[in-house]
Scaffold this motif. Structure first.
Motif: not given
Length: 242
Positions: A11-20, A51-53
């Motif tokens: 889910m982490g993305s610096t430019r487009l969070p949650g994109k997946v 990830t485990t986040l």
């Protein structure tokens, strides 16, 4: 020759969070990737590596919905995450996918696997070595011995990009690039920014909720400069920026 498909997703993305997990044409972006890989019929096993986040609990939940195995591992050391994900899946090679490429062409995936299986002793195959496809349609396969060598030797950003150490430090490895015509490396159908999202959403609105052949997609975009221009200014991050 058993090939394990691994889709890296978080889910982490610096430019487009949650994109997946954004909804695209009635299904998540991750679901588009899973569908394309399954339609190709090219891999013997398929697993999502997240990830485990806590934020990626949602990715694990989507995998259950898609009936796709999910492995959870390190956030930034994606190479370790891949090696861990392979633990429960027997294979001779890995076909790597990223969950921000919803417009993958099953035919390209299938052709890459056929070529890899047909060339004895091949260590790495990619459509990106001599880039001709739009960014977001590329496919790559790495042999397990080469991936293990990368896991032993790779540091820094090479661990984030999983395969970059293999093609940057080939040594005695045998590499093979696939090229497609017409050349369309200037086009971009991956998801990394809001403008990427606007373009991909426009493609789906125009071509529907289906896996589109690469040539059809290229021709459609070439005929619509106002759409292909939506993200023409977006620059791909350098490997070192990961």
């Amino acid at each position: 020759m058993r090939i394990v498909g691994i889709i890296q997703a978080r889910m982490g993305s610096t430019r487009l969070p949650g994109k997946v997990l954004r909804q695209l044409g009635g299904r998540s972006v991750l679901a588009w990737v899973v569908r394309a890989v399954r339609q190709a019929g090219a891999v013997d096993d398929l697993v999502v590596a997240t990830t485990t986040l806590a934020a990626d609990d949602a990715v694990a939940a989507e995998c259950r919905k898609l009936e796709t195995p999910c492995h959870r591992g390190p956030v930034d050391d994606v190479l370790t995450r891949f090696m861990q994900a392979l633990g429960g899946h027997s294979g001779d090679a890995v076909m790597r996918f990223t969950a921000d490429c919803p417009l993958l062409d099953p035919a390209v995936i299938r052709e890459a696997a056929l070529v890899y299986r047909a060339v004895p002793g091949l260590d790495y195959l990619s459509t990106g070595l001599a880039r001709t496809l739009p960014r977001g349609l590329d496919v790559e396969i790495v042999g397990l011995p080469a991936l293990r060598r990368a896991d032993r030797e790779a540091t820094a950003y090479h661990r984030t990009h999983v395969t970059s150490y293999v093609y940057s430090h080939p040594g005695e490895s045998r590499l093979l690039g696939l090229a497609y015509a017409p050349a369309a490396a200037d086009l971009r159908v991956t998801l990394d920014t809001e403008d990427d999202w606007r373009l991909v959403s426009s493609v789906v609105a125009g071509l529907g909720d289906r896996c589109v052949p690469a040539r059809t997609l290229v021709e459609w975009l070439r005929a619509r400069p106002e759409i292909r221009g939506l993200n023409a200014h977006v620059e791909q991050k350098a490997l070192q920026e990961a």
